[in-house]
Design a protein around this motif. Structure first.
Motif, PDB file in Angstrom:
ATOM      1  N   VAL A  92      -0.520   2.724  -9.806  1.00 45.32           N
ATOM      2  CA  VAL A  92      -1.427   3.046  -8.753  1.00 45.32           C
ATOM      3  C   VAL A  92      -2.363   4.494  -9.253  1.00 45.32           C
ATOM      4  O   VAL A  92      -1.531   5.196  -9.569  1.00 45.32           O
ATOM      5  CB  VAL A  92      -0.687   3.128  -7.347  1.00 45.32           C
ATOM      6  N   ALA A  96       2.251  -4.189  -4.879  1.00 45.07           N
ATOM      7  CA  ALA A  96       1.271  -5.128  -4.281  1.00 45.07           C
ATOM      8  C   ALA A  96       1.067  -6.455  -4.767  1.00 45.07           C
ATOM      9  O   ALA A  96       0.831  -7.441  -3.844  1.00 45.07           O
ATOM     10  CB  ALA A  96       0.041  -4.466  -4.687  1.00 45.07           C
ATOM     11  N   SER A 133      -9.246   0.026  -1.796  1.00 44.38           N
ATOM     12  CA  SER A 133      -8.117  -0.967  -1.880  1.00 44.38           C
ATOM     13  C   SER A 133      -7.328  -0.515  -0.622  1.00 44.38           C
ATOM     14  O   SER A 133      -7.577   0.503   0.189  1.00 44.38           O
ATOM     15  CB  SER A 133      -7.286  -0.561  -3.005  1.00 44.38           C
ATOM     16  N   ALA A 134      -6.476  -1.459  -0.291  1.00 43.11           N
ATOM     17  CA  ALA A 134      -5.603  -1.562   0.899  1.00 43.11           C
ATOM     18  C   ALA A 134      -4.641  -0.079   0.785  1.00 43.11           C
ATOM     19  O   ALA A 134      -4.284   0.064  -0.322  1.00 43.11           O
ATOM     20  CB  ALA A 134      -4.875  -2.900   0.987  1.00 43.11           C
ATOM     21  N   PRO A 177     -10.092  -5.033   2.261  1.00 45.64           N
ATOM     22  CA  PRO A 177      -9.009  -3.724   2.707  1.00 45.64           C
ATOM     23  C   PRO A 177      -9.483  -3.161   4.128  1.00 45.64           C
ATOM     24  O   PRO A 177     -10.789  -3.267   4.334  1.00 45.64           O
ATOM     25  CB  PRO A 177      -9.100  -2.988   1.630  1.00 45.64           C
ATOM     26  N   SER A 233      -9.903  -9.097  -3.185  1.00 46.19           N
ATOM     27  CA  SER A 233      -8.802  -8.060  -3.251  1.00 46.19           C
ATOM     28  C   SER A 233      -7.657  -8.875  -4.077  1.00 46.19           C
ATOM     29  O   SER A 233      -7.720 -10.223  -4.415  1.00 46.19           O
ATOM     30  CB  SER A 233      -8.118  -7.849  -1.847  1.00 46.19           C
ATOM     31  N   LEU A 241      -7.901   4.015  -4.762  1.00 43.06           N
ATOM     32  CA  LEU A 241      -7.290   3.818  -3.434  1.00 43.06           C
ATOM     33  C   LEU A 241      -8.636   3.873  -2.486  1.00 43.06           C
ATOM     34  O   LEU A 241      -8.516   3.462  -1.393  1.00 43.06           O
ATOM     35  CB  LEU A 241      -6.472   5.262  -3.066  1.00 43.06           C
ATOM     36  N   SER A 283       0.920  -1.134   0.135  1.00 41.51           N
ATOM     37  CA  SER A 283      -0.012  -0.014  -0.025  1.00 41.51           C
ATOM     38  C   SER A 283       1.028   1.130  -0.033  1.00 41.51           C
ATOM     39  O   SER A 283       1.879   1.375   0.605  1.00 41.51           O
ATOM     40  CB  SER A 283      -0.941   0.028   1.208  1.00 41.51           C
ATOM     41  N   LYS A 300      -0.584   4.085   0.764  1.00 37.21           N
ATOM     42  CA  LYS A 300      -1.631   5.155   1.356  1.00 37.21           C
ATOM     43  C   LYS A 300      -0.808   5.714   2.512  1.00 37.21           C
ATOM     44  O   LYS A 300      -1.187   6.971   2.808  1.00 37.21           O
ATOM     45  CB  LYS A 300      -2.656   4.375   2.093  1.00 37.21           C
TER      46      LYS A 300
END
Length: 327
Positions: free
Chosen positions: A318, A97, A326-327, A210, A156, A323, A77, A79
């Motif tokens: 990405v 990922a 998703s994770a 996620p 996922s 996002l 990830s 994030k």
């Protein structure tokens, strides 16, 4: 990157390959991009190669990186460190990922097969009986993986890989994922069902959704109560997806078994019954890339750097609009 990560991430050969792909200093690892000692390198950087513990790329950080065009993340990830400012800037972003999903799926497959065979339960009893005369045919009459029903929560990247790995085995696969159509589920090799129905029909439930606000405690009291006696809950996603307070009574009585690679909080507090319950396999968030598996993520990141250098698109780009789920 977090201290020590780069040393574990790259093999000697991969360090040499990195030096051949890019103009870089393989010994320069920035642990905190706010540190003035990295200012010159940041100001000249066109690509950041990141991993766990990367500094969040805030507007202030990006302002000191005027040449930055891409972020290649050698982990799952993004994030934690790719912020809205990155998308506003139009940065290209890639993540590993897929490379990180494989060991999680492998761990899960092993956990599913062991749970179906009741390996952990049998091993405990074997120790208790000290190898004495015992009719295992009676005690383990419900064990085995022949036509066992496995419930996968979340299609996922990892959930799909688990379904793929289960194909050679004679098991039924149920799937809960509100974003997957019945047709797509059938193509994956799974029967789409509601979450509570999945829990009620599965002797093994594996969580791969996620971590989002709407998935917090998605495996709650109703879902846990629906699981049949002797069922196993496997969680390799995030601890917040399972209501631990609702799960503990089922584990304490032995009605359910648990394979928990993630918890909430992580690490469990001192004195948590998860450490001592004989029907719980508790592991320290190791399902993902560990040891030499880190080199797979590094290899993917280097492949992506080569694509960037050649002007070809990332294979695992990405995008900001993905996002949110998703994770």
């Amino acid at each position: 990157m977090a201290p020590g990560t780069a040393e574990r991430l790259f093999s000697d050969g991969q360090r040499a390959r990195l030096a051949a792909i890019a103009r870089t200093d393989p010994e320069l690892v920035a642990h905190d991009l706010h540190d003035p000692g990295y200012a010159a390198a940041l100001a000249d950087a066109e690509v950041l190669l990141t991993c766990w513990g990367a500094t969040p790329l805030t507007p202030e950080v990006l302002a000191r990186a005027p040449k930055l065009r891409a972020v290649v993340h050698a982990a799952g990830s993004v994030k934690h460190h790719v912020t809205a400012a990155c998308w506003d800037r139009g940065l290209l972003v890639s993540a590993a990922a897929g490379a990180n999903a494989l060991p999680v799926a492998e761990y899960t497959l092993a956990a599913i097969l062991f749970a179906g065979k009741q390996v952990h339960r049998a091993a405990r009893r074997y120790r208790e009986l000290a190898g004495g005369d015992h009719d295992w045919r009676t005690e383990l009459h419900s064990s085995g993986n022949y036509r066992r029903t496995v419930g996968i929560v979340g299609a996922s990247r990892i959930g799909r890989r688990v379904i793929e790995l289960l194909r050679p085995f004679d098991v039924r696969v149920l799937l809960y994922d509100p974003y997957v159509s019945r047709t797509e589920a059938a193509l994956l090799g799974a029967e789409p069902v509601g979450l509570t129905e999945l829990c009620a029909r599965s002797s093994i439930v594996s969580v791969h959704a996620p971590q989002l606000p709407e998935t917090r405690h998605m495996i709650g009291a109703a879902q846990l109560a629906a699981m049949p006696d002797g069922a196993t809950l496997i969680n390799t996603s995030r601890g917040s997806l399972v209501d631990e307070a609702a799960l503990l009574p089922h584990l304490r009585t032995g009605r359910l078994d648990g394979v928990l690679d993630v918890t909430e909080p992580e690490v469990p507090v001192a004195g948590s019954p998860l450490y001592d319950l004989p029907n719980v396999l508790l592991t320290p968030h190791l399902a993902g890339s560990f040891g030499n598996e880190l080199h797979r993520m590094a290899e993917h990141a280097l492949d992506e750097l080569e694509r960037y250098a050649d002007g070809t698109p990332f294979t695992e780009a990405v995008h900001s609009d993905a996002l949110g789920h998703s994770a």
